[in-house]
Design a protein around this motif. Structure first.
Motif, mmCIF file in Angstrom:
data_model
loop_
_atom_site.group_PDB
_atom_site.id
_atom_site.type_symbol
_atom_site.label_atom_id
_atom_site.label_comp_id
_atom_site.label_asym_id
_atom_site.label_seq_id
_atom_site.Cartn_x
_atom_site.Cartn_y
_atom_site.Cartn_z
ATOM 1 N N PRO A 48 -32.403 -16.234 47.478
ATOM 2 C CA PRO A 48 -31.536 -15.080 47.758
ATOM 3 C C PRO A 48 -30.069 -15.430 47.521
ATOM 4 N N ARG A 49 -29.319 -14.454 47.083
ATOM 5 C CA ARG A 49 -27.900 -14.676 46.829
ATOM 6 C C ARG A 49 -27.085 -14.339 48.076
ATOM 7 N N ASP A 50 -26.012 -15.073 48.246
ATOM 8 C CA ASP A 50 -25.131 -14.848 49.388
ATOM 9 C C ASP A 50 -23.994 -13.920 48.960
ATOM 10 N N ILE A 51 -24.270 -12.620 48.998
ATOM 11 C CA ILE A 51 -23.288 -11.620 48.588
ATOM 12 C C ILE A 51 -22.970 -10.714 49.773
ATOM 13 N N ASP A 52 -21.714 -10.594 50.093
ATOM 14 C CA ASP A 52 -21.273 -9.740 51.199
ATOM 15 C C ASP A 52 -20.569 -8.518 50.603
ATOM 16 N N CYS A 53 -21.272 -7.382 50.595
ATOM 17 C CA CYS A 53 -20.711 -6.179 49.978
ATOM 18 C C CYS A 53 -19.606 -5.530 50.810
ATOM 19 N N ALA A 54 -19.345 -6.089 51.974
ATOM 20 C CA ALA A 54 -18.178 -5.647 52.733
ATOM 21 C C ALA A 54 -16.911 -6.311 52.188
ATOM 22 N N LYS A 55 -17.108 -7.376 51.440
ATOM 23 C CA LYS A 55 -15.964 -8.132 50.918
ATOM 24 C C LYS A 55 -15.796 -7.991 49.410
ATOM 25 N N VAL A 56 -16.909 -7.720 48.709
ATOM 26 C CA VAL A 56 -16.810 -7.561 47.257
ATOM 27 C C VAL A 56 -17.236 -6.149 46.880
ATOM 28 N N LYS A 57 -16.847 -5.742 45.696
ATOM 29 C CA LYS A 57 -17.106 -4.386 45.207
ATOM 30 C C LYS A 57 -18.508 -4.319 44.597
ATOM 31 N N CYS A 58 -19.461 -3.832 45.386
ATOM 32 C CA CYS A 58 -20.866 -3.858 44.959
ATOM 33 C C CYS A 58 -21.323 -2.531 44.366
ATOM 34 N N LEU A 59 -22.362 -2.636 43.546
ATOM 35 C CA LEU A 59 -23.007 -1.461 42.972
ATOM 36 C C LEU A 59 -24.464 -1.821 42.678
ATOM 37 N N ALA A 60 -25.375 -0.915 43.024
ATOM 38 C CA ALA A 60 -26.797 -1.159 42.777
ATOM 39 C C ALA A 60 -27.277 -0.326 41.591
ATOM 40 N N LEU A 61 -27.752 -1.006 40.557
ATOM 41 C CA LEU A 61 -28.408 -0.329 39.440
ATOM 42 C C LEU A 61 -29.886 -0.207 39.764
ATOM 43 N N THR A 62 -30.451 0.995 39.568
ATOM 44 C CA THR A 62 -31.876 1.196 39.828
ATOM 45 C C THR A 62 -32.522 1.858 38.619
ATOM 46 N N PHE A 63 -33.792 1.506 38.408
ATOM 47 C CA PHE A 63 -34.528 2.008 37.244
ATOM 48 C C PHE A 63 -35.867 2.575 37.703
ATOM 49 N N ASP A 64 -36.134 3.816 37.315
ATOM 50 C CA ASP A 64 -37.325 4.538 37.764
ATOM 51 C C ASP A 64 -38.384 4.670 36.672
ATOM 52 N N ASP A 65 -39.611 4.924 37.141
ATOM 53 C CA ASP A 65 -40.737 5.412 36.327
ATOM 54 C C ASP A 65 -41.417 4.367 35.457
ATOM 55 N N GLY A 66 -40.917 3.134 35.433
ATOM 56 C CA GLY A 66 -41.549 2.097 34.635
ATOM 57 C C GLY A 66 -42.649 1.400 35.423
#
Length: 250
Positions: A48-66
């Motif tokens: 697992p990665r140690d990413i704190d989205c309260a401190k960095v500018k996060c965005l989740a890419l999601t992909f459907d139907d595959g």
């Protein structure tokens, strides 16, 4: 003296023969070891990665139907760019792309549930909803050894009854690129780069060639805007997601 010498000679020959037998046995053991292939370590997902989205500018890419025929190329793009995303998969497609689903897990991508056959769940009985979810959970687990923790209702259609039958957090989106409607590389690139905001969830479909064609430019553009691209679970790290609740809230 001759007799004694013969006895000594015979004893010496016996010793030599025993030594040679021992050497032959050692050589045979060494050959068997050389001929035995070294066991290949069982691949495992990255930590697992140690990413704190309260401190960095996060965005989740999601992909459907595959997964689908273009998903493998998308995975290569994500891997080359060091990006992790969330794949909301249809159970009926998982069966045809088992190796690809396993690769997703080994690449550190997030595997999630999008029903078995993409029906509008609000039009099904609760029992039928549970079947759609359960069959897909089983298919993904059998393919990749991973049990999804997140669910996306087809068309975003859900209600309290459906949410209760699903029994998992329901993930919708903050940006719908409409890539399924327009099938345009330039439009997917433009919308995918310009519209997302911090801590958003962007909806794409990896079953469309135009979407996968646009992804290198989308990823590059989002990085240039300062986004750290994460999975949905990484985005909500530290926030307990409740079964039957929608995230992000509409």
């Amino acid at each position: 003296m001759v007799a004694l010498g013969a006895v000594v000679l015979a004893a010496g020959c016996g010793q030599v023969t025993a030594e040679r037998a021992g050497q032959a046995q050692q050589a045979a053991v060494a050959k068997r070891r050389a001929d035995t292939p070294t066991p290949t370590p069982t691949p495992s997902p990255p930590p697992p990665r140690d990413i704190d989205c309260a401190k960095v500018k996060c965005l989740a890419l999601t992909f459907d139907d595959g997964p689908g025929e273009y998903t493998e190329r998308l995975l290569k793009t994500l891997q080359d760019e060091g990006v992790r995303a969330t794949f909301f998969m249809l159970g009926e497609n998982v069966h045809h792309y088992r190796d690809l689903v396993r690769r997703m897990a080994l690449d550190g991508q997030e595997l999630a549930n999008h029903s078995w056959s993409h029906p509008q769940l609000t039009g099904l009985t609760s029992s039928a909803v549970r079947s759609q979810v359960r069959r897909t959970q089983n298919a993904i687990k059998e393919a990749a050894g991973v049990t999804p923790a997140l669910f996306r209702p087809p068309y975003g259609a859900t209600d309290k009854r459906v949410g209760k039958a699903v029994g998992m957090p329901e993930i919708v989106w903050s940006v719908d690129t409409l890539d399924w409607r327009y099938r345009s590389v330039s439009r997917a690139r433009r919308v995918g780069v310009k519209e997302p905001k911090r801590n958003g969830v962007v909806l794409f479909h990896d079953i469309h060639e135009s979407t996968v064609d646009a992804m290198p430019a989308v990823v590059d553009g989002l990085k240039r805007r300062g986004f750290t691209l994460v999975t949905v679970s990484e985005l909500y790290r530290g926030t307990p997601l409740k079964a039957g609740r929608l995230y992000p809230k509409w």
